[in-house]
Scaffold this active site. Sequence first.
Site, PDB file in Angstrom:
ATOM      1  CG  ASP A  98      99.652 102.041  57.097  1.00 34.76           C
ATOM      2  OD1 ASP A  98     100.083 101.330  56.047  1.00 34.76           O
ATOM      3  OD2 ASP A  98      98.745 101.668  57.846  1.00 34.76           O
ATOM      4  CG  ASP A 120     102.885  90.486  58.628  1.00 35.17           C
ATOM      5  OD1 ASP A 120     102.553  89.197  58.581  1.00 35.17           O
ATOM      6  OD2 ASP A 120     102.593  90.928  60.091  1.00 35.17           O
ATOM      7  CE1 TYR A 198     112.920  89.010  60.380  1.00 35.23           C
ATOM      8  CE2 TYR A 198     112.349  90.914  58.905  1.00 35.23           C
ATOM      9  CZ  TYR A 198     112.260  90.324  60.116  1.00 35.23           C
ATOM     10  OH  TYR A 198     111.720  90.893  61.250  1.00 35.23           O
TER      11      TYR A 198
END
Length: 221
Positions: A98, A120, A198
Site C-alpha cells: 500500500d 484513482d 491508460y
Amino acid sequence: MRLRNKPWAVKLVNEHPESVIQDPNPEVKIDWESRFEDFSRPLEIEVGSGKGKFITTLAERYPEKNFIALELQTTAAGIILRTKLEKNLTNLQIMRADAADIDSFFAENSADKIYLNFSDPWPKSRHEKRRLTYKSFLAKYQYVLKDIGHLEFKTDNSGLFAYSLQSLNNYGMNFDFVSVDLHHEANEILDHNIETEYEHKFASKDNPIYALHATFKTKNL
C-alpha cells in the site's frame, strides 16, 4: 481499476521473491541495497504501476538507474514481473504494498524521483485523504525523496488535476512544468514522454492528458 485475478500471475510472483517483495512489514525498513546490482545509481519509484508499461520501459531505456514499481494488486505485480523477466531488467524491483506506507518502506532521502500516473481520482469529498496528492502523501514523498526531490504526475481526470495543482501549491512546491493537453503541445517533455496503458487508451480517443512536474523545497529551509 482492479484487474481480474490471474492464477499464473500469483504463481509467478510467489516463485520470484528475489524480484517481488510482498506485504512488507511497515515497521522494518527494506534492505534495498541487497536487491540491486549497484545501489549507488539514482533511484526512481512509480506509485501505482498497473500493468507496468511505464516503469518497465523506463528501466529498459535507462539501465544506469534503479527503479521500483509500487503496486498493490498481485495480478498487476505478476504482469510487471513477467515483463521484467522477459527483458532481464535487473535494475527493476517490484513491491506489492500500500502506497500509504511508502515512508515506512524507504529510508529518508533515498529516492531521486517519484511518478504518479493515472491514480484513482477518489472524486467524493469524503475520500479526499485517499488521493495520492493529498498533503499527507506529499509529506511522505518528501521524506523519501532527496532534497529538492522531483514528483511527476499525469492524469486524464481534470478534477484530480485541479485538486493536485492546488494541493501541491499549498504544500509550497515549485512547479517546473504544467500542461493541460500534453499530447498536443510541442515541448521537450513530450519528446521524452513514456505512455502508460491508460494514457495510450485515452490519448488515442483524443482526450486531453494533464501533466505536471514539481519539486519539493529543501527540507532545511
